[in-house]
Enzyme design. Structure first.
Site, short mmCIF file in Angstrom:
data_model
loop_
_atom_site.label_atom_id
_atom_site.label_comp_id
_atom_site.label_asym_id
_atom_site.label_seq_id
_atom_site.Cartn_x
_atom_site.Cartn_y
_atom_site.Cartn_z
N ARG A 76 0.87 -1.18 0.00
CA ARG A 76 0.00 0.00 0.00
C ARG A 76 0.91 1.24 0.00
NH1 ARG A 76 -2.54 3.07 4.63
NH2 ARG A 76 -3.83 4.50 3.47
N HIS A 120 -2.49 11.04 0.10
CA HIS A 120 -2.03 10.88 1.48
C HIS A 120 -1.35 12.20 1.89
CE1 HIS A 120 -0.80 7.67 4.64
NE2 HIS A 120 -0.40 8.84 5.13
N GLU A 165 -7.23 8.97 5.65
CA GLU A 165 -7.50 9.70 6.88
C GLU A 165 -7.90 11.16 6.66
OE1 GLU A 165 -4.00 9.20 9.29
OE2 GLU A 165 -4.27 7.05 9.48
N ASN A 291 -7.45 2.40 9.81
CA ASN A 291 -6.11 2.54 10.39
C ASN A 291 -6.26 2.54 11.90
OD1 ASN A 291 -5.24 2.78 7.79
ND2 ASN A 291 -4.72 4.95 7.90
N TYR A 293 -4.51 2.22 15.68
CA TYR A 293 -3.30 2.24 16.52
C TYR A 293 -3.65 2.11 17.99
CZ TYR A 293 -0.82 3.59 12.36
OH TYR A 293 -0.27 3.57 11.10
N GLU A 349 -3.71 0.11 8.18
CA GLU A 349 -2.49 0.46 8.93
C GLU A 349 -2.65 -0.07 10.34
OE1 GLU A 349 -1.42 4.64 9.08
OE2 GLU A 349 -1.81 4.87 6.93
O1 IFM Z 1 2.56 7.82 9.78
C1 IFM Z 1 1.18 7.90 9.91
C2 IFM Z 1 0.51 7.69 8.56
O2 IFM Z 1 0.96 8.59 7.61
C3 IFM Z 1 -0.98 7.86 8.69
N1 IFM Z 1 -1.50 7.07 9.76
C4 IFM Z 1 -0.84 7.11 11.04
C5 IFM Z 1 0.64 6.86 10.87
C6 IFM Z 1 1.34 6.89 12.24
O3 IFM Z 1 1.17 8.10 12.88
#
Ligand code: IFM
Length: 444
Positions: A76, A120, A165, A291, A293, A349
């Site tokens: 990706r 992006h 995002e 995405n 985290y 992500e």
């Molecule tokens: O590095 C970023 C990415 O560009 C977009 N999503 C979160 C990642 C980590 O912060």
């Protein structure tokens, strides 16, 4: 419980153009809002830039070889808008097109499926000078750019993402100002949300109208925060937070409009919706990319405009200060599936920043924390698949240590170390772990 992923599960790795490509002034590339932001004193740690980054522009063969050796089946990456249209409009730059054609040809040769993100965050500076995303014309400029990409790369690309995002582009870029272009106006940020989503909808509509047969979707970093306690008030607080963080995006994308409850709490904001916009935005999607985290915990707060506040937790933190909370990924996949029933989901992500170092021998990077992080989050993905959630693939963020926006090179997300001075690549232990997971040698 122990599980395995289905045979056709997509195992990928992700990056983005400005974070890895470098070659910022080569072959006719124009300037983006991130080039300008990095050159504004005080915006990026140590004044670092993506000028060279991982130099993937010149070293993609090596990166593809490393992906191949790990069994990574999908890459990706994003297309740098200012490489294709230096001022964000008009005829494409042939050398920019040639670069991505070379990259796509090399991926095809290696049997790696490209998952291409059209935007992006690297808006051409010339478009920001004309007002940027708060201005409606930017949505049409994005549509034009997307169509150039479809036409030029369409035959090699089966999976497209319009935006990565939009929350970050709009809110971090125009309201909070910690991302490019660094403006601080909530009304502008909400105008940006609408124009980003409109640009997305226009691009999806054009893609379908062209008769192309690939998949097209969007990638979101949305959240449905969990209530800090089982009380009804905290549950309501969490639901209010989901309005702001998730339904502002998923609502219009799935034809339910912007969440009124949230907008009512933002009297300074007015969404610049014109006749027909909401229908354009709500184009059917082939997939939604998530995405993930971390997950926030929220509690009721009488004094807050939307009656919620984030509360501290006890969880272990990554180098970004984000809670490690793998169950949150499963909760979130369930929430998205229950609320919107998307055709397919991908974790586009997932990963963590760890301040890992090279061994004394100079050829190993021990990163056990990242391995634990990946293992536990993959277990959540596996549970999701077992529950029948249409989760089709997982992309680790990131293939390489790279330029982490306002944090410069200080936050390392890669499963491959990339020396910021020399560009030398060293696969980390987590790279070898990921290889085992892909090979099916791990149980989740
Ligand atoms: O590095 C970023 C990415 O560009 C977009 N999503 C979160 C990642 C980590 O912060």
């Amino acid at each position: 419980m122990e599980g395995k992923f289905p045979k056709d599960f997509v195992w990928g790795a992700a990056t983005a153009a400005y974070q890895v490509e470098g070659a910022f002034d080569e072959d006719g590339r124009g300037s983006s809002i991130w080039d300008s932001f990095c050159r504004t004193p005080g915006k990026v740690l140590h004044g670092q830039t993506g000028d060279v980054a991982c130099d993937q522009y010149h070293r993609f063969d090596e990166d593809i070889r490393l992906m191949s050796e790990a069994g990574i089946g999908a890459y990706r990456f994003s297309i740098a808008w200012p490489r294709i249209q230096s001022d964000g409009r008009g005829k494409p730059n042939q050398k920019g097109l040639d670069y991505y054609r070379r990259l796509l040809a090399a991926l095809e040769k290696a049997g790696i499926d490209p998952y291409v993100t059209i935007y992006h965050w690297d808006l051409p500076q010339a478009l920001e000078d004309e007002g940027g995303w708060p201005v409606r014309d930017t949505a049409y400029r994005f549509e034009e750019f997307a169509n150039i990409c479809f036409e030029a790369f369409g035959p090699s690309v089966r999976n497209w993402t319009t935006l990565n995002e939009p929350f970050c582009s709009a809110i971090l870029g125009y309201e909070i100002g910690v991302h490019a272009p660094g403006r601080k106006s909530r009304p502008d940020a909400y105008r940006a949300v609408h124009h980003l989503l409109l640009g997305h909808g226009l691009a999806v509509r054009d893609y379908r109208a062209s008769g192309a047969k690939g998949n097209i979707g969007i990638v979101l970093n949305i959240q449905s925060p969990r209530p800090a306690t089982p009380s009804k008030r905290d549950a309501l607080a969490a639901d209010r937070a989901a309005d702001r963080d998730s339904r502002m995006y998923l609502g219009p994308l799935f034809g339910r409009g912007y969440p009124e409850r949230h907008l009512a709490a933002c009297p300074d904001v007015s969404m610049p919706v014109e006749k027909g916009d909401m229908e354009i935005i709500a184009q059917p999607l082939d997939y939604v990319g998530i995405n993930y985290y971390t997950e926030n915990a929220v509690a009721w707060d009488d004094g807050a405009p939307e009656n919620f506040k984030l509360v501290p937790t006890y969880y272990e933190k990554t180098d970004m200060g984000w809670d490690v909370i793998p169950e949150g990924l499963l909760r979130f996949l369930r929430w998205t599936n229950d609320e919107y029933s998307p055709k397919a989901l991908y974790v586009t992500e997932n990963g963590c920043a760890v301040n890992d170092a090279v061994s004394e021998s100079g050829d190993r990077v021990r990163d056990p924390k990242r391995i634990d992080y990946l293992r536990s989050h993959l277990a959540s993905c596996c549970r999701a698949v077992e529950e029948g959630i249409p989760l089709k693939g997982y992309f680790v963020w990131s293939l390489l240590d790279n330029f982490e926006w306002s944090f410069g090179y200080s936050k390392k997300f890669g499963i491959i170390r990339c020396d910021p001075e020399t560009g030398r690549r060293i696969p980390k232990d987590s790279y070898y772990y990921y290889r085992e997971a892909i090979a099916g040698n791990e149980r989740f």
